[in-house]
Motif scaffolding. Sequence first.
Motif, mmCIF file in Angstrom:
data_model
loop_
_atom_site.group_PDB
_atom_site.id
_atom_site.type_symbol
_atom_site.label_atom_id
_atom_site.label_comp_id
_atom_site.label_asym_id
_atom_site.label_seq_id
_atom_site.Cartn_x
_atom_site.Cartn_y
_atom_site.Cartn_z
ATOM 1 N N MET A 1 0.860 -1.177 0.000
ATOM 2 C CA MET A 1 0.000 0.000 0.000
ATOM 3 C C MET A 1 0.899 1.232 0.000
ATOM 4 N N ARG A 2 0.514 2.226 -0.786
ATOM 5 C CA ARG A 2 1.265 3.477 -0.811
ATOM 6 C C ARG A 2 0.310 4.651 -0.646
ATOM 7 N N LEU A 3 0.865 5.806 -0.356
ATOM 8 C CA LEU A 3 0.089 7.013 -0.130
ATOM 9 C C LEU A 3 0.424 8.010 -1.230
ATOM 10 N N ARG A 4 -0.618 8.628 -1.804
ATOM 11 C CA ARG A 4 -0.400 9.621 -2.857
ATOM 12 C C ARG A 4 -1.267 10.836 -2.579
ATOM 13 N N LEU A 5 -0.667 12.004 -2.618
ATOM 14 C CA LEU A 5 -1.415 13.247 -2.483
ATOM 15 C C LEU A 5 -1.723 13.764 -3.876
ATOM 16 N N THR A 6 -2.970 14.159 -4.101
ATOM 17 C CA THR A 6 -3.304 14.801 -5.361
ATOM 18 C C THR A 6 -2.647 16.179 -5.370
ATOM 19 N N ARG A 7 -2.562 16.792 -6.527
ATOM 20 C CA ARG A 7 -1.966 18.132 -6.587
ATOM 21 C C ARG A 7 -2.717 19.125 -5.719
ATOM 22 N N PRO A 8 -4.073 19.129 -5.750
ATOM 23 C CA PRO A 8 -4.779 20.053 -4.862
ATOM 24 C C PRO A 8 -4.479 19.790 -3.386
ATOM 25 N N ALA A 9 -4.388 18.526 -2.997
ATOM 26 C CA ALA A 9 -4.101 18.200 -1.594
ATOM 27 C C ALA A 9 -2.694 18.655 -1.207
ATOM 28 N N ALA A 10 -1.727 18.438 -2.094
ATOM 29 C CA ALA A 10 -0.349 18.871 -1.815
ATOM 30 C C ALA A 10 -0.295 20.392 -1.696
ATOM 31 N N SER A 11 -1.031 21.082 -2.544
ATOM 32 C CA SER A 11 -1.076 22.537 -2.490
ATOM 33 C C SER A 11 -1.721 23.022 -1.192
ATOM 34 N N GLN A 12 -2.810 22.366 -0.803
ATOM 35 C CA GLN A 12 -3.480 22.728 0.454
ATOM 36 C C GLN A 12 -2.551 22.520 1.637
ATOM 37 N N LEU A 13 -1.829 21.411 1.651
ATOM 38 C CA LEU A 13 -0.896 21.127 2.738
ATOM 39 C C LEU A 13 0.199 22.192 2.789
ATOM 40 N N ASP A 14 0.745 22.534 1.631
ATOM 41 C CA ASP A 14 1.780 23.575 1.587
ATOM 42 C C ASP A 14 1.251 24.902 2.117
ATOM 43 N N LYS A 15 0.034 25.257 1.727
ATOM 44 C CA LYS A 15 -0.542 26.531 2.170
ATOM 45 C C LYS A 15 -0.786 26.544 3.672
ATOM 46 N N VAL A 16 -1.293 25.445 4.206
ATOM 47 C CA VAL A 16 -1.539 25.348 5.649
ATOM 48 C C VAL A 16 -0.237 25.529 6.413
ATOM 49 N N LEU A 17 0.787 24.790 6.005
ATOM 50 C CA LEU A 17 2.058 24.837 6.728
ATOM 51 C C LEU A 17 2.762 26.185 6.574
ATOM 52 N N ALA A 18 2.672 26.790 5.400
ATOM 53 C CA ALA A 18 3.280 28.113 5.196
ATOM 54 C C ALA A 18 2.573 29.160 6.056
ATOM 55 N N TYR A 19 1.256 29.095 6.094
ATOM 56 C CA TYR A 19 0.473 30.032 6.912
ATOM 57 C C TYR A 19 0.872 29.912 8.383
ATOM 58 N N LEU A 20 0.909 28.679 8.870
ATOM 59 C CA LEU A 20 1.257 28.453 10.269
ATOM 60 C C LEU A 20 2.705 28.842 10.563
ATOM 61 N N ASP A 21 3.598 28.544 9.638
ATOM 62 C CA ASP A 21 5.018 28.839 9.847
ATOM 63 C C ASP A 21 5.271 30.339 9.986
ATOM 64 N N ARG A 22 4.517 31.153 9.246
ATOM 65 C CA ARG A 22 4.677 32.609 9.353
ATOM 66 C C ARG A 22 4.245 33.110 10.730
ATOM 67 N N ARG A 23 3.311 32.431 11.354
ATOM 68 C CA ARG A 23 2.774 32.877 12.634
ATOM 69 C C ARG A 23 3.411 32.193 13.834
ATOM 70 N N ASN A 24 3.723 30.905 13.655
ATOM 71 C CA ASN A 24 4.257 30.140 14.778
ATOM 72 C C ASN A 24 5.024 28.928 14.221
ATOM 73 N N PRO A 25 6.319 29.064 13.961
ATOM 74 C CA PRO A 25 7.091 27.971 13.374
ATOM 75 C C PRO A 25 7.029 26.670 14.176
ATOM 76 N N GLN A 26 7.058 26.773 15.489
ATOM 77 C CA GLN A 26 6.989 25.561 16.316
ATOM 78 C C GLN A 26 5.620 24.897 16.160
ATOM 79 N N GLY A 27 4.577 25.688 16.139
ATOM 80 C CA GLY A 27 3.231 25.148 15.935
ATOM 81 C C GLY A 27 3.094 24.494 14.574
#
Length: 92
Positions: A1-27
């Motif tokens: 079994m393998r895991l695959r992120l669709t392009r929209p999911a990968a983009s959403q993940l990147d946006k979530v983490l970038a947003y959080l990193d700007r406000r609270n890198p540890q969070g």
Amino acid sequence: MRLRLTRPAASQLDKVLAYLDRRNPQGARKVQQRLGAAMDLLLHHPFAGSRTARPGIRRLMARPYPYAITYQVAANEIVILGIRHTARRPQP
């Protein structure tokens, strides 16, 4: 079994983490670790998430954080369709 992120999911993940990193890198690191652990759980227990109203689509919450991972179980892979904060409206 393998895991695959669709392009929209990968983009959403990147946006979530970038947003959080700007406000609270540890969070951001903690959320990233939890989302990674949730996706790892899916590799071992593909049906751990709840069924949704859409046939074949499941959702796993990345508790204690308010993020939902929407996914589909295929023959040999888990396809991550989306990752979103639960306070946000779902996209159509």
